[in-house]
Design a protein around this motif. Sequence first.
Motif, PDB file in Angstrom:
ATOM      1  N   SER A 108     135.152 -75.104  88.280  1.00  0.00           N
ATOM      2  CA  SER A 108     133.687 -75.098  88.197  1.00  0.00           C
ATOM      3  C   SER A 108     133.238 -74.592  86.829  1.00  0.00           C
ATOM      4  N   GLY A 109     134.004 -73.670  86.230  1.00  0.00           N
ATOM      5  CA  GLY A 109     133.691 -73.205  84.881  1.00  0.00           C
ATOM      6  C   GLY A 109     133.837 -74.320  83.863  1.00  0.00           C
ATOM      7  N   ARG A 110     134.896 -75.142  84.004  1.00  0.00           N
ATOM      8  CA  ARG A 110     135.091 -76.277  83.105  1.00  0.00           C
ATOM      9  C   ARG A 110     133.973 -77.295  83.287  1.00  0.00           C
ATOM     10  N   THR A 111     133.565 -77.506  84.510  1.00  0.00           N
ATOM     11  CA  THR A 111     132.483 -78.453  84.794  1.00  0.00           C
ATOM     12  C   THR A 111     131.182 -77.976  84.165  1.00  0.00           C
ATOM     13  N   ARG A 112     130.875 -76.694  84.298  1.00  0.00           N
ATOM     14  CA  ARG A 112     129.656 -76.134  83.693  1.00  0.00           C
ATOM     15  C   ARG A 112     129.728 -76.225  82.174  1.00  0.00           C
ATOM     16  N   LEU A 113     130.888 -75.891  81.591  1.00  0.00           N
ATOM     17  CA  LEU A 113     131.065 -75.961  80.149  1.00  0.00           C
ATOM     18  C   LEU A 113     130.867 -77.386  79.651  1.00  0.00           C
ATOM     19  N   GLU A 114     131.463 -78.345  80.351  1.00  0.00           N
ATOM     20  CA  GLU A 114     131.309 -79.742  79.966  1.00  0.00           C
ATOM     21  C   GLU A 114     129.842 -80.154  80.008  1.00  0.00           C
ATOM     22  N   ALA A 115     129.119 -79.763  81.055  1.00  0.00           N
ATOM     23  CA  ALA A 115     127.700 -80.100  81.175  1.00  0.00           C
ATOM     24  C   ALA A 115     126.901 -79.492  80.027  1.00  0.00           C
ATOM     25  N   GLU A 116     127.198 -78.234  79.674  1.00  0.00           N
ATOM     26  CA  GLU A 116     126.495 -77.571  78.581  1.00  0.00           C
ATOM     27  C   GLU A 116     126.791 -78.243  77.242  1.00  0.00           C
ATOM     28  N   LEU A 117     128.056 -78.637  77.021  1.00  0.00           N
ATOM     29  CA  LEU A 117     128.415 -79.317  75.773  1.00  0.00           C
ATOM     30  C   LEU A 117     127.744 -80.687  75.676  1.00  0.00           C
ATOM     31  N   ARG A 118     127.684 -81.409  76.783  1.00  0.00           N
ATOM     32  CA  ARG A 118     126.999 -82.708  76.779  1.00  0.00           C
ATOM     33  C   ARG A 118     125.518 -82.538  76.446  1.00  0.00           C
ATOM     34  N   GLU A 119     124.897 -81.513  77.033  1.00  0.00           N
ATOM     35  CA  GLU A 119     123.478 -81.252  76.777  1.00  0.00           C
ATOM     36  C   GLU A 119     123.259 -80.881  75.314  1.00  0.00           C
ATOM     37  N   ALA A 120     124.129 -80.036  74.759  1.00  0.00           N
ATOM     38  CA  ALA A 120     124.006 -79.638  73.356  1.00  0.00           C
ATOM     39  C   ALA A 120     124.187 -80.847  72.437  1.00  0.00           C
ATOM     40  N   ALA A 121     125.150 -81.692  72.721  1.00  0.00           N
ATOM     41  CA  ALA A 121     125.379 -82.884  71.898  1.00  0.00           C
ATOM     42  C   ALA A 121     124.187 -83.827  71.977  1.00  0.00           C
ATOM     43  N   ALA A 122     123.594 -83.956  73.163  1.00  0.00           N
ATOM     44  CA  ALA A 122     122.432 -84.835  73.321  1.00  0.00           C
ATOM     45  C   ALA A 122     121.245 -84.329  72.515  1.00  0.00           C
ATOM     46  N   ILE A 123     121.125 -83.019  72.370  1.00  0.00           N
ATOM     47  CA  ILE A 123     120.008 -82.445  71.615  1.00  0.00           C
ATOM     48  C   ILE A 123     120.302 -82.433  70.120  1.00  0.00           C
ATOM     49  N   LEU A 124     121.488 -81.963  69.741  1.00  0.00           N
ATOM     50  CA  LEU A 124     121.814 -81.775  68.327  1.00  0.00           C
ATOM     51  C   LEU A 124     122.264 -83.053  67.615  1.00  0.00           C
ATOM     52  N   ASP A 125     122.936 -83.941  68.323  1.00  0.00           N
ATOM     53  CA  ASP A 125     123.465 -85.164  67.712  1.00  0.00           C
ATOM     54  C   ASP A 125     123.331 -86.330  68.696  1.00  0.00           C
ATOM     55  N   PRO A 126     122.100 -86.755  68.973  1.00  0.00           N
ATOM     56  CA  PRO A 126     121.908 -87.813  69.972  1.00  0.00           C
ATOM     57  C   PRO A 126     122.433 -89.161  69.485  1.00  0.00           C
ATOM     58  N   VAL A 127     122.837 -89.994  70.423  1.00  0.00           N
ATOM     59  CA  VAL A 127     123.282 -91.349  70.102  1.00  0.00           C
ATOM     60  C   VAL A 127     122.038 -92.157  69.737  1.00  0.00           C
ATOM     61  N   PRO A 128     122.025 -92.804  68.563  1.00  0.00           N
ATOM     62  CA  PRO A 128     120.855 -93.609  68.176  1.00  0.00           C
ATOM     63  C   PRO A 128     120.567 -94.690  69.214  1.00  0.00           C
ATOM     64  N   ALA A 129     119.300 -94.943  69.456  1.00  0.00           N
ATOM     65  CA  ALA A 129     118.887 -95.906  70.475  1.00  0.00           C
ATOM     66  C   ALA A 129     119.472 -97.290  70.210  1.00  0.00           C
ATOM     67  N   GLU A 130     119.501 -97.717  68.943  1.00  0.00           N
ATOM     68  CA  GLU A 130     120.028 -99.035  68.603  1.00  0.00           C
ATOM     69  C   GLU A 130     121.524 -99.127  68.929  1.00  0.00           C
ATOM     70  N   LEU A 131     122.278 -98.066  68.647  1.00  0.00           N
ATOM     71  CA  LEU A 131     123.709 -98.055  68.947  1.00  0.00           C
ATOM     72  C   LEU A 131     123.932 -98.093  70.459  1.00  0.00           C
ATOM     73  N   ARG A 132     123.143 -97.343  71.208  1.00  0.00           N
ATOM     74  CA  ARG A 132     123.254 -97.357  72.663  1.00  0.00           C
ATOM     75  C   ARG A 132     122.959 -98.752  73.203  1.00  0.00           C
ATOM     76  N   ARG A 133     121.910 -99.405  72.671  1.00  0.00           N
ATOM     77  CA  ARG A 133     121.545-100.751  73.114  1.00  0.00           C
ATOM     78  C   ARG A 133     122.684-101.730  72.830  1.00  0.00           C
ATOM     79  N   LEU A 134     123.273-101.656  71.624  1.00  0.00           N
ATOM     80  CA  LEU A 134     124.375-102.555  71.275  1.00  0.00           C
ATOM     81  C   LEU A 134     125.592-102.325  72.162  1.00  0.00           C
ATOM     82  N   ALA A 135     125.863-101.064  72.483  1.00  0.00           N
ATOM     83  CA  ALA A 135     127.006-100.754  73.345  1.00  0.00           C
ATOM     84  C   ALA A 135     126.803-101.332  74.742  1.00  0.00           C
ATOM     85  N   VAL A 136     125.603-101.190  75.267  1.00  0.00           N
ATOM     86  CA  VAL A 136     125.305-101.729  76.600  1.00  0.00           C
ATOM     87  C   VAL A 136     125.408-103.252  76.581  1.00  0.00           C
ATOM     88  N   GLU A 137     124.882-103.882  75.528  1.00  0.00           N
ATOM     89  CA  GLU A 137     124.959-105.341  75.421  1.00  0.00           C
ATOM     90  C   GLU A 137     126.406-105.817  75.305  1.00  0.00           C
TER      91      GLU A 137
END
Length: 166
Positions: A24-53
């Motif tokens: 559960s500690g690893r799960t919480r840490l992973e969630a916190e790291l994902r949240e920090a990455a989303a705030i500090l270094d978000p995936v550009p919208a265009e790159l996300r769109r291209l990946a989905v396509e």
Amino acid sequence: MDDDLDDGAFDDGAPDGIGDDAESGRTRLEAELREAAAILDPVPAELRRLAVEAYALHDLDAKIAELTFDSLVDAIPVRGAVDVPRMLTFHAGGLTVDVEVTSHGIMGQLLPPQSASVEVLDGPRAGAALTADDMGRFTGGARPTGPFALRLRAGGEVVVTEWTRA
């Protein structure tokens, strides 16, 4: 069989409950790291769109043709040359796909020569449908505007080239 193992489950030797806290500690840490990455270094919208396509267009049964030559990287530049066509070569097993991308469109040839249907993939919708003649030659009038791949159907096989930018 060891009687200490319940139904073949792995026993890490730790008393009950200790491994659960670590997980559960690893799960919480992973969630916190994902949240920090989303705030500090978000995936550009265009790159996300291209990946989905690109994922929407994947074909699980297709062979992937690997890019083995790109004139932007591998060719020797010619002094004074303007509007030089981009040459690409892809290989998959015994099939070679040579492609030339110019300002007027796209043309290519399959080796060994064979007829095939060729689809230019350049977004989530079906791309331009081209036909390779008996000599393996195909042409398309529109130059891809962004990342593209080719899906070839020949002799009961499906081959998709790596995605590359025009």
